[in-house]
Design an enzyme around this catalytic site. Structure first.
Site, PDB file in Angstrom:
ATOM      1  N   LYS A  17     -11.611  86.857  12.418  1.00  0.00           N
ATOM      2  CA  LYS A  17     -12.512  87.240  13.518  1.00  0.00           C
ATOM      3  C   LYS A  17     -12.950  86.032  14.336  1.00  0.00           C
ATOM      4  CE  LYS A  17     -15.213  89.135  10.439  1.00  0.00           C
ATOM      5  NZ  LYS A  17     -14.335  89.221   9.282  1.00  0.00           N
ATOM      6  N   GLY A  41     -17.081  83.001   6.253  1.00  0.00           N
ATOM      7  CA  GLY A  41     -16.514  81.711   6.646  1.00  0.00           C
ATOM      8  C   GLY A  41     -15.562  81.972   7.785  1.00  0.00           C
ATOM      9  N   GLN A 219     -17.667  89.652   7.370  1.00  0.00           N
ATOM     10  CA  GLN A 219     -16.951  90.441   6.344  1.00  0.00           C
ATOM     11  C   GLN A 219     -16.094  91.521   7.020  1.00  0.00           C
ATOM     12  OE1 GLN A 219     -20.629  90.039   5.519  1.00  0.00           O
ATOM     13  NE2 GLN A 219     -19.857  88.071   4.851  1.00  0.00           N
TER      14      GLN A 219
HETATM   15  P1  IMP Z   1     -21.374  88.915  -1.444  1.00  0.00           P
HETATM   16  O1  IMP Z   1     -21.318  89.276   0.006  1.00  0.00           O
HETATM   17  O2  IMP Z   1     -21.384  87.444  -1.702  1.00  0.00           O
HETATM   18  O3  IMP Z   1     -22.476  89.631  -2.160  1.00  0.00           O
HETATM   19  O4  IMP Z   1     -20.008  89.444  -2.139  1.00  0.00           O
HETATM   20  C1  IMP Z   1     -19.694  90.822  -2.229  1.00  0.00           C
HETATM   21  C2  IMP Z   1     -18.213  91.075  -2.004  1.00  0.00           C
HETATM   22  O5  IMP Z   1     -17.909  90.778  -0.646  1.00  0.00           O
HETATM   23  C3  IMP Z   1     -17.278  90.187  -2.836  1.00  0.00           C
HETATM   24  O6  IMP Z   1     -16.106  90.923  -3.121  1.00  0.00           O
HETATM   25  C4  IMP Z   1     -16.945  89.049  -1.899  1.00  0.00           C
HETATM   26  O7  IMP Z   1     -15.713  88.433  -2.200  1.00  0.00           O
HETATM   27  C5  IMP Z   1     -16.877  89.806  -0.590  1.00  0.00           C
HETATM   28  N1  IMP Z   1     -17.147  88.962   0.571  1.00  0.00           N
HETATM   29  C6  IMP Z   1     -18.321  88.485   1.010  1.00  0.00           C
HETATM   30  N2  IMP Z   1     -18.173  87.750   2.116  1.00  0.00           N
HETATM   31  C7  IMP Z   1     -16.862  87.766   2.408  1.00  0.00           C
HETATM   32  C8  IMP Z   1     -16.099  87.216   3.466  1.00  0.00           C
HETATM   33  O8  IMP Z   1     -16.572  86.564   4.393  1.00  0.00           O
HETATM   34  N3  IMP Z   1     -14.745  87.461   3.401  1.00  0.00           N
HETATM   35  C9  IMP Z   1     -14.182  88.219   2.428  1.00  0.00           C
HETATM   36  N4  IMP Z   1     -14.867  88.758   1.434  1.00  0.00           N
HETATM   37  C10 IMP Z   1     -16.199  88.543   1.422  1.00  0.00           C
END
Ligand code: IMP
Length: 420
Positions: A17, A41, A219
């Site tokens: 993105k 990221g 995300q």
């Molecule tokens: P959290 O957002 O750190 O609570 O993680 C929850 C889920 O979302 C996990 O499976 C992470 O790997 C995924 N996730 C969170 N942020 C990202 C992102 O920027 N890219 C891909 N997966 C993400």
């Protein structure tokens, strides 16, 4: 027609993105991020240099444009300061250009500790980024969190420490045991204070005055707290609807909604992934696509494009067009597959993305096959400039999805973008 566009991730995140927001930011005056925190990221290449942003919207590299973080975002203060310094090495970054919502909730060392502890102790870990995202949103919903506007006020910050210590003795213990982390947390408040404003009011006023805004998601749709593959999701609303809630404005102002998808699929963390490949093709995608997390460095799981998931993603966000990214990574493969439906041992053929994670994890993909191509894809120009097999692939994807592919990404740089 409105003057606001939305760009969201159409899969499980990491669709690229950042690059597209950087490109689309040319045509707007404001880029506002509406959810997530430094779990995201966004990798961009500015003047040939790789820059990874976690919290500041990717449009920041366009001089004179405004970047805002809206109420639905969660902010890690000291990490945000590091990022502000990183960006300031390329462009001028003043409070006139970076608006941080006073309503956004703050990620503290306590939330990061809770995230790590929960993940480590869980029988079935989610595979979170351990950045404190879930616990911060949980505290927000529980009405015991701290918002940026309160955090930068030392008296209110102290009151928050006291009230949480009162209800949660372990919080007080954490503050004593990790005084260095809390000192850094306190210090960041003063440095961030000049940037903290009523960002939603200011963005709405700009939109009303006819300025164009791009609302940026983090995300991806399949990680949405309501519509994603629960419980293997993040803690916020990643689909386009989250943008309205976070900024607090009318959906009538919307012009275009774009979903960004890779021409294949990746996922980090746990959870069902019907098209996952653990073979040579999976290795090809991971190696050529450099599929390692921009935030955590974790290897990403790779698989074929899943049109069942993408149709669903299109339905929940209402895409005007899909941005099909990283298509260059498919170059050189003899055969390219797209999952058009699932086969389930009990329910048979499934064409709708199931709400039930257990069912999804038992689904096997039913593929349609496309011929590969070996010619390099054009770097810039039109989708129709691609070679015949690559064009047939994009047309085929469009037909399976039932909505248009508007743009195609063919490399990491800003100019590696094809349009209809
Ligand atoms: P959290 O957002 O750190 O609570 O993680 C929850 C889920 O979302 C996990 O499976 C992470 O790997 C995924 N996730 C969170 N942020 C990202 C992102 O920027 N890219 C891909 N997966 C993400």
């Amino acid at each position: 027609m409105g003057n606001v566009s939305i760009v969201v991730g159409a899969q499980w995140g990491d669709e690229g993105k950042g690059k597209w927001i950087d490109i689309l930011a040319r045509d707007v005056e404001i880029v506002a991020r509406f959810q997530g925190g430094n779990n995201a990221g966004h990798t961009l290449y500015v003047d040939g240099q790789k820059v990874v942003l976690h919290q500041i919207p990717s449009g920041i590299f366009h001089e004179g444009k405004i970047s805002a973080l809206c109420s639905g975002v969660v902010v890690n203060p000291s990490q945000l300061l590091v990022e502000i310094k990183k960006v300031a090495a390329f462009v001028q970054l003043t409070p006139e250009r970076l608006w941080l919502s006073a309503r956004a909730h703050v990620i503290s060392p306590w939330h990061i500790h809770l995230d790590s502890k929960t993940e480590t102790e869980a029988a079935k870990p989610i595979g979170t980024t351990k950045r404190g995202i879930g616990p911060t949103y949980a505290e927000k919903a529980n009405r015991t969190g701290i918002r940026l506007g309160d955090y930068i006020n030392p008296i209110r910050r102290q009151a928050w420490y006291e009230s949480l210590s009162h209800t949660t003795p372990k919080f007080a213990e954490h503050r004593k045991a990790h005084a260095d982390q809390w000192q850094e947390f306190d210090q960041a408040a003063e440095a961030l204070a000049p940037f903290v404003v009523d960002a939603e009011h200011m963005v709405r006023a700009q939109i009303k005055a006819g300025k164009r805004a791009l609302l940026e998601g983090a995300q991806g749709a399949l990680l949405d707290i309501n519509h994603g593959t629960y419980p293997y999701v993040t803690s916020s609303e990643t689909a386009a609807g989250g943008a309205f809630a976070s900024l607090g404005f009318s959906p009538k102002s919307i012009d275009k909604i774009y979903g960004v998808a890779k021409a294949y699929v990746t996922r980090v963390g746990s959870g069902a992934f019907p098209t996952e490949l653990k073979d040579k093709v999976g290795e090809h995608l991971a190696t050529l696509g450099k599929e390692f997390g921009a935030t955590t460095g974790r290897p990403r799981r790779c698989g074929w494009l899943d049109a069942v998931a993408l149709r669903y993603s299109g339905a929940i966000s209402g895409y005007d067009g899909l941005i099909l990214n990283k298509m260059d990574i498919l170059t050189g493969l003899d055969e390219i597959k797209v999952c058009v439906a699932y086969e389930h041992p009990v329910h048979g053929r499934i064409e709708e993305f199931p709400w039930d994670h257990e069912i999804l994890s038992e689904c096997k993909p039913i593929y349609k096959s496309f011929k590969g191509w070996t010619e390099e894809l054009p770097q810039g120009g039109k989708i129709s400039d691609m070679s015949a097999n690559a064009r047939a692939y994009v047309d085929g994807v469009e037909e399976i999805l039932g909505y248009p592919v508007s743009m195609v990404g063919t490399g990491v740089n800003r100019q590696d973008a094809l349009f209809r």
